[in-house]
Design a protein around this motif. Sequence first.
Motif, PDB file in Angstrom:
ATOM      1  N   LYS A 169      33.477   2.881  30.571  1.00 39.62           N
ATOM      2  CA  LYS A 169      32.243   3.572  30.973  1.00 39.62           C
ATOM      3  C   LYS A 169      32.518   4.602  32.065  1.00 39.62           C
ATOM      4  O   LYS A 169      31.863   5.633  32.136  1.00 39.62           O
ATOM      5  CB  LYS A 169      31.230   2.534  31.457  1.00 39.62           C
ATOM      6  N   ARG A 170      33.500   4.310  32.910  1.00 37.23           N
ATOM      7  CA  ARG A 170      33.840   5.227  33.990  1.00 37.23           C
ATOM      8  C   ARG A 170      34.511   6.502  33.476  1.00 37.23           C
ATOM      9  O   ARG A 170      34.587   7.495  34.201  1.00 37.23           O
ATOM     10  CB  ARG A 170      34.785   4.542  34.977  1.00 37.23           C
ATOM     11  N   LEU A 171      35.015   6.488  32.267  1.00 37.77           N
ATOM     12  CA  LEU A 171      35.765   7.630  31.741  1.00 37.77           C
ATOM     13  C   LEU A 171      34.944   8.491  30.791  1.00 37.77           C
ATOM     14  O   LEU A 171      35.406   9.559  30.378  1.00 37.77           O
ATOM     15  CB  LEU A 171      37.031   7.128  31.028  1.00 37.77           C
ATOM     16  N   LEU A 172      33.736   8.045  30.438  1.00 36.52           N
ATOM     17  CA  LEU A 172      32.898   8.804  29.515  1.00 36.52           C
ATOM     18  C   LEU A 172      32.480  10.137  30.145  1.00 36.52           C
ATOM     19  O   LEU A 172      32.021  10.191  31.280  1.00 36.52           O
ATOM     20  CB  LEU A 172      31.644   8.009  29.150  1.00 36.52           C
ATOM     21  N   GLY A 173      32.642  11.214  29.383  1.00 38.20           N
ATOM     22  CA  GLY A 173      32.209  12.523  29.847  1.00 38.20           C
ATOM     23  C   GLY A 173      33.031  13.100  30.974  1.00 38.20           C
ATOM     24  O   GLY A 173      32.592  14.037  31.645  1.00 38.20           O
ATOM     25  N   ARG A 174      34.217  12.549  31.205  1.00 41.21           N
ATOM     26  CA  ARG A 174      35.048  13.008  32.317  1.00 41.21           C
ATOM     27  C   ARG A 174      36.170  13.918  31.831  1.00 41.21           C
ATOM     28  O   ARG A 174      36.617  13.819  30.688  1.00 41.21           O
ATOM     29  CB  ARG A 174      35.651  11.808  33.059  1.00 41.21           C
ATOM     30  N   SER A 175      36.632  14.775  32.726  1.00 44.23           N
ATOM     31  CA  SER A 175      37.767  15.644  32.419  1.00 44.23           C
ATOM     32  C   SER A 175      39.063  14.946  32.810  1.00 44.23           C
ATOM     33  O   SER A 175      39.072  13.985  33.590  1.00 44.23           O
ATOM     34  CB  SER A 175      37.643  16.959  33.204  1.00 44.23           C
ATOM     35  N   ILE A 176      40.161  15.445  32.301  1.00 46.03           N
ATOM     36  CA  ILE A 176      41.467  14.878  32.633  1.00 46.03           C
ATOM     37  C   ILE A 176      41.763  15.069  34.121  1.00 46.03           C
ATOM     38  O   ILE A 176      42.389  14.199  34.764  1.00 46.03           O
ATOM     39  CB  ILE A 176      42.586  15.506  31.759  1.00 46.03           C
ATOM     40  N   ILE A 224      34.405  21.104  28.563  1.00 45.86           N
ATOM     41  CA  ILE A 224      35.193  20.469  29.625  1.00 45.86           C
ATOM     42  C   ILE A 224      34.387  20.433  30.920  1.00 45.86           C
ATOM     43  O   ILE A 224      33.939  21.455  31.409  1.00 45.86           O
ATOM     44  CB  ILE A 224      36.506  21.241  29.856  1.00 45.86           C
ATOM     45  N   LEU A 225      34.219  19.236  31.455  1.00 43.54           N
ATOM     46  CA  LEU A 225      33.535  19.085  32.739  1.00 43.54           C
ATOM     47  C   LEU A 225      34.433  19.592  33.864  1.00 43.54           C
ATOM     48  O   LEU A 225      35.609  19.303  33.905  1.00 43.54           O
ATOM     49  CB  LEU A 225      33.226  17.607  33.004  1.00 43.54           C
ATOM     50  N   GLN A 226      33.836  20.305  34.762  1.00 45.66           N
ATOM     51  CA  GLN A 226      34.577  20.689  35.957  1.00 45.66           C
ATOM     52  C   GLN A 226      34.817  19.442  36.800  1.00 45.66           C
ATOM     53  O   GLN A 226      34.096  18.464  36.711  1.00 45.66           O
ATOM     54  CB  GLN A 226      33.776  21.715  36.763  1.00 45.66           C
ATOM     55  N   ASN A 227      35.848  19.513  37.606  1.00 47.98           N
ATOM     56  CA  ASN A 227      36.239  18.353  38.419  1.00 47.98           C
ATOM     57  C   ASN A 227      35.332  18.235  39.643  1.00 47.98           C
ATOM     58  O   ASN A 227      35.730  18.459  40.768  1.00 47.98           O
ATOM     59  CB  ASN A 227      37.699  18.508  38.840  1.00 47.98           C
TER      60      ASN A 227
END
Length: 615
Positions: free
Chosen positions: A78-85, A501-504
């Motif tokens: 769940k913590r990694l959903l929708g996240r960028s590398i 890609i989501l910005q960090n």
Amino acid sequence: MVVTKKNNSEKLFLGIDFGTTYSLAATVKKEEIILLLDNKKRYLLPSIVSYKNNTVSVGWDALEHVIKDPMNTITSVKRLLGRSIEFIKKEFPILPYLIEEKNGNIIFHTNTGVVTPIDVSSEILKCLKKRALFLFNQEIDASIITVPAYFDNFQKKAIKEAALLSQINLIRLLNEPTAAAIAYGLKIKKKGIIIVYDLGGGTFDISVLKLNKEIFEVLATSGNSNLGGDDFDYALANYIFKKYNIENKCNIKDTCNEFFQCSLLQIAKITKVKLTIYHKVEIQFFGWTSYITRDEFNIIIIDLVKKTLLICSQLLEEINLSVDKIEEVIMVGGSTRVPLVYQEVLNFFKKLPLSSINPDQVVAIGAAIQANMLINNSYVKNKTILLDVMPLSLGIEVMGGFVEKIISRNTSIPISKTKEFTTYKDNQTSIIIHVLQGERELVKDCISLSRFILKNIKPQKAGVTRILVTFEVDTDGLIDVKVLDKYSNQHKRIQIDSNMILQNINVAKVVQDSLVYAKKDYFFRVKTEKKMEAIHILDILNTALRDNKRLVSEEELNKIKLQKKKLEKSIDEDDFFSIKLNIKKLEDISKNFFSLQLKKTFSSFSNTNYLKRNK
């Protein structure tokens, strides 16, 4: 509670709590709340998926692989959903998985092939779906899935895609704190302000709700989608590592493998749970035996707990709510079982928090109640109306690199709102629409959601074109953007793409920074916009002088040129007060020269939002 497996013609509606550590589901049958159990009578499902030898195991079956095969066993997805590398590398630098980013998506390389966080999430949802089939011998007709109040648009769309992949008919996403309030709402029977403090395995949410005549109105939400019980585990594991003094007790190479890391983390998790009951816990680690006390653990996690209370304090200040106006505080999430958390929340809000409903179960129960309210009201005597809110503001980029907000944070949803914009330069035929989410004034400090171009606009004088931008946000908080040129009837409509890609950027930090930098941001924006106004006026004046300078006497023309130079100097010196003064003086001196159209430009410029040109 007894549940038998039987044929049932009654429709089945589920409330699903998709959690970081555990997931579970509940339903309502003839006004009775029923938690979905597995064949061993367990309602919790560990949110773990293991991939090995072309087989996939989920939950309890996958738990044993966490230490044995950490590279192919995904936990806390769940913590990694929708996240960028970039975000993952920064926030979770020692994950045991083989991860890379491809076409804007995170992928895991496993023994059974490549999978995404959405694939992993869908396996967990499928397992919960199988429980319904096992217990009731029927498929799910519709479901509500809960999400943290602070999930952004990318994370919400990832949940929706996981539900679609699981062939679950998802009718709504519901904020977890709101679901908890619904679960308690039928018991509270009170009017007034209710706080929901939700600390789970991977996320923290704080919600302020107002209950009046069975209407739940969400007044405000805040939180951190990267703060929870997992962080307690990491902090405790690090403490045990240092206390163990590994460098002096075994080969240092052993400390670098995934087996060692996962073993240490698993011991930390078990120790944390035991410390919620006992004041002293024995730990054994690679032949080493020692003790961890609750006091030690409290010292380790106190800063993390204080972070949650800082978020609470900032939200109360933002909506001008004093603690003594709060009627009830509801504790939600497994991490609220930690005694220190309970005590600190009690001290902060100055009242005993409600915890009569199992904090692990309360979110799923509330979601099940809401599902029946939406679809099957005959099973609910008292229908509760739910009014939810936007967790972050939405807007678009305007000239100067600023964000013009269209829908403000904590606005009730669903919502549709339109704002009018215009062009900055003469004869523009296209404009850039840059959709942003966040609280700061500058584009660079907000989250970029989408960027597209509206073409074939009718060329006209600057300020004449009328561009209507409409944001529609549904009950899931998902965004639909419509742009219309009123004169040429050119239009474009988009839905935000979750594969971008989501910005960090940490979403929770956006709100926190907006409070810290609010005054500075406001001053900078006002100053820059006044500077832009001056430049625009000079541009118009130069054009007018070039074409019509013979309309005035040489003496009047020299006065205009002198004042023009003074304004230009003010701009170069970046002097806000001087710019304002010289704009006014230039307007006064040029009254006989400027046409009514130019006077109108002077008066309307500061109230007009100019969209960014497509170069």
